[in-house]
Design a protein around this motif. Structure first.
Motif, PDB file in Angstrom:
ATOM      1  N   LEU A 217      -1.676  -8.195   6.042  1.00 23.66           N
ATOM      2  CA  LEU A 217      -1.080  -7.106   6.834  1.00 23.66           C
ATOM      3  C   LEU A 217      -1.537  -7.162   8.290  1.00 23.66           C
ATOM      4  N   LYS A 228       6.473  -5.160   3.041  1.00 23.21           N
ATOM      5  CA  LYS A 228       6.917  -4.499   1.794  1.00 23.21           C
ATOM      6  C   LYS A 228       6.224  -5.112   0.578  1.00 23.21           C
ATOM      7  N   THR A 230       3.526  -6.954   0.428  1.00 27.51           N
ATOM      8  CA  THR A 230       2.066  -6.780   0.475  1.00 27.51           C
ATOM      9  C   THR A 230       1.682  -5.376   0.028  1.00 27.51           C
ATOM     10  N   CYS A 231       2.429  -4.385   0.488  1.00 26.44           N
ATOM     11  CA  CYS A 231       2.150  -3.006   0.066  1.00 26.44           C
ATOM     12  C   CYS A 231       2.341  -2.836  -1.439  1.00 26.44           C
ATOM     13  N   ILE A 260      -1.792   0.789   7.149  1.00 21.94           N
ATOM     14  CA  ILE A 260      -0.569   1.429   6.643  1.00 21.94           C
ATOM     15  C   ILE A 260       0.113   2.228   7.750  1.00 21.94           C
ATOM     16  N   SER A 276       7.930   1.204   0.005  1.00 23.47           N
ATOM     17  CA  SER A 276       6.762   0.473  -0.501  1.00 23.47           C
ATOM     18  C   SER A 276       5.466   1.127  -0.019  1.00 23.47           C
ATOM     19  N   ILE A 277       5.477   1.650   1.201  1.00 23.09           N
ATOM     20  CA  ILE A 277       4.301   2.369   1.723  1.00 23.09           C
ATOM     21  C   ILE A 277       4.046   3.621   0.883  1.00 23.09           C
ATOM     22  N   LEU A 280       2.457   2.746  -2.384  1.00 20.93           N
ATOM     23  CA  LEU A 280       1.035   2.471  -2.188  1.00 20.93           C
ATOM     24  C   LEU A 280       0.241   3.771  -2.005  1.00 20.93           C
TER      25      LEU A 280
END
Length: 313
Positions: A217, A228, A230-231, A260, A276-277, A280
């Motif tokens: 990130l 997206k 990675t989250c 983030i 996606s955030i 997470l």
């Protein structure tokens, strides 16, 4: 007819493949070229020892497949095709140029669920991992092999869990080697996310993998697909382990919460990234220590903003 009549003569097959290659620039020739895919594969299988014929055959198949994808033409790629390509890989396992071509082909065909299943049946995973270990420096090979691993890991058909587990350290090594190459990292992150969803990471891998994904990130914040994936991979790890959650907020290079926020500020108008955030953040909220950190860094303001941007979602 020429290829069928002289199937056992290497020079004849090589000349036929070179002749067919002269038509690839003419896009209207695609239907004609598609009828030759089985003969090209058969020539490669028959003359598997010939490096030049393998390179020329793979290059031609790549051109045909690329055009077929561009024109939305479905190619029937059966077990015979995947088996033959794997035979080429095993026979020429030290040739970087050829492996680069074959791995690109494998990635392209693995997008088909049927072809991915055929690759699983012929036992491609150990070969992919061996190639990655030997050619970790090669961006194209790493991109392609991780793409195939992703297709196999997300497949509904159960791949041998032990095999997939052995893919985790190799995929992590690809990420470490190519952290600054967004395209390769994107492919490796997708594979790692799929492997985490399949429960392939061991407890000892949770913390270093979390740290590695935070580095991803940091190094590639501008790539939406990468952010997206990675989250989502981080969310999968946090779902599994409090160790991952604690590393997320105490990483020596900086808290994941700040990453983030930065990712959101860059991609606030991309619904897939924002979703996606949120996935997470939802996993972060399981842990009291993480929630305290989120409150101290005013994460509720970010959540309110997301709610106002996406009121119906």
């Amino acid at each position: 007819e020429f290829m069928q009549a002289f199937w056992d003569i290497e020079e004849a097959q090589a000349k036929a493949i070179q002749h067919l290659a002269s038509f690839v620039r003419d896009k209207s020739a695609l239907p004609y070229l598609l009828t030759f895919t089985e003969l090209i594969i058969f020539a490669m299988k028959t003359h598997v020892d010939s490096l030049k014929l393998q390179v020329d055959g793979c290059s031609l198949l790549l051109e045909i497949l690329s055009q077929a994808l561009e024109q939305d033409v479905v190619m029937a790629l059966d077990e015979n095709v995947t088996g033959s390509l794997l035979e080429t890989v095993r026979k020429h396992s030290e040739n970087e140029e050829l492996l680069s071509l074959v791995c690109t082909l494998l990635m392209m065909i693995s997008a088909s669920e049927v072809a991915a299943e055929n690759l699983r049946k012929v036992g491609v995973i150990p070969d992919l991992l061996s190639i990655l270990r030997h050619f970790l420096h090669n961006e194209k090979i790493c991109l392609s092999c991780c793409g195939v691993l992703w297709s196999l890991a997300v497949s509904e058909n159960n791949v041998d869990q032990a095999l997939l587990k052995s893919a985790v350290p190799v995929t992590s090594a690809v990420l470490q080697e190519h952290l600054q190459n967004g395209t390769v990292t994107e492919s490796a992150c997708s594979a790692l996310w799929a492997l985490s969803l399949q429960g392939c990471l061991t407890e000892n891998e949770y913390e270093p993998t979390t740290a590695l994904l935070l580095d991803v990130l940091r190094m590639n914040p501008e790539r939406p697909v990468l952010v997206k994936n990675t989250c989502l991979a981080l969310a999968s790890l946090l779902r599994l382990s409090e160790i991952s959650a604690l590393r997320f907020i105490t990483d020596s290079k900086g808290s994941g919460i700040n990453l983030i926020k930065d990712a959101y500020n860059l991609h606030y108008d991309d619904p897939a990234v924002v979703e996606s955030i949120c996935v997470l953040i939802n996993e972060m909220a399981q842990y009291d220590d993480v929630v305290l950190d989120m409150l101290s860094q005013k994460m509720e303001e970010l959540l309110s903003e997301i709610k106002s941007w996406f009121p119906s979602s």
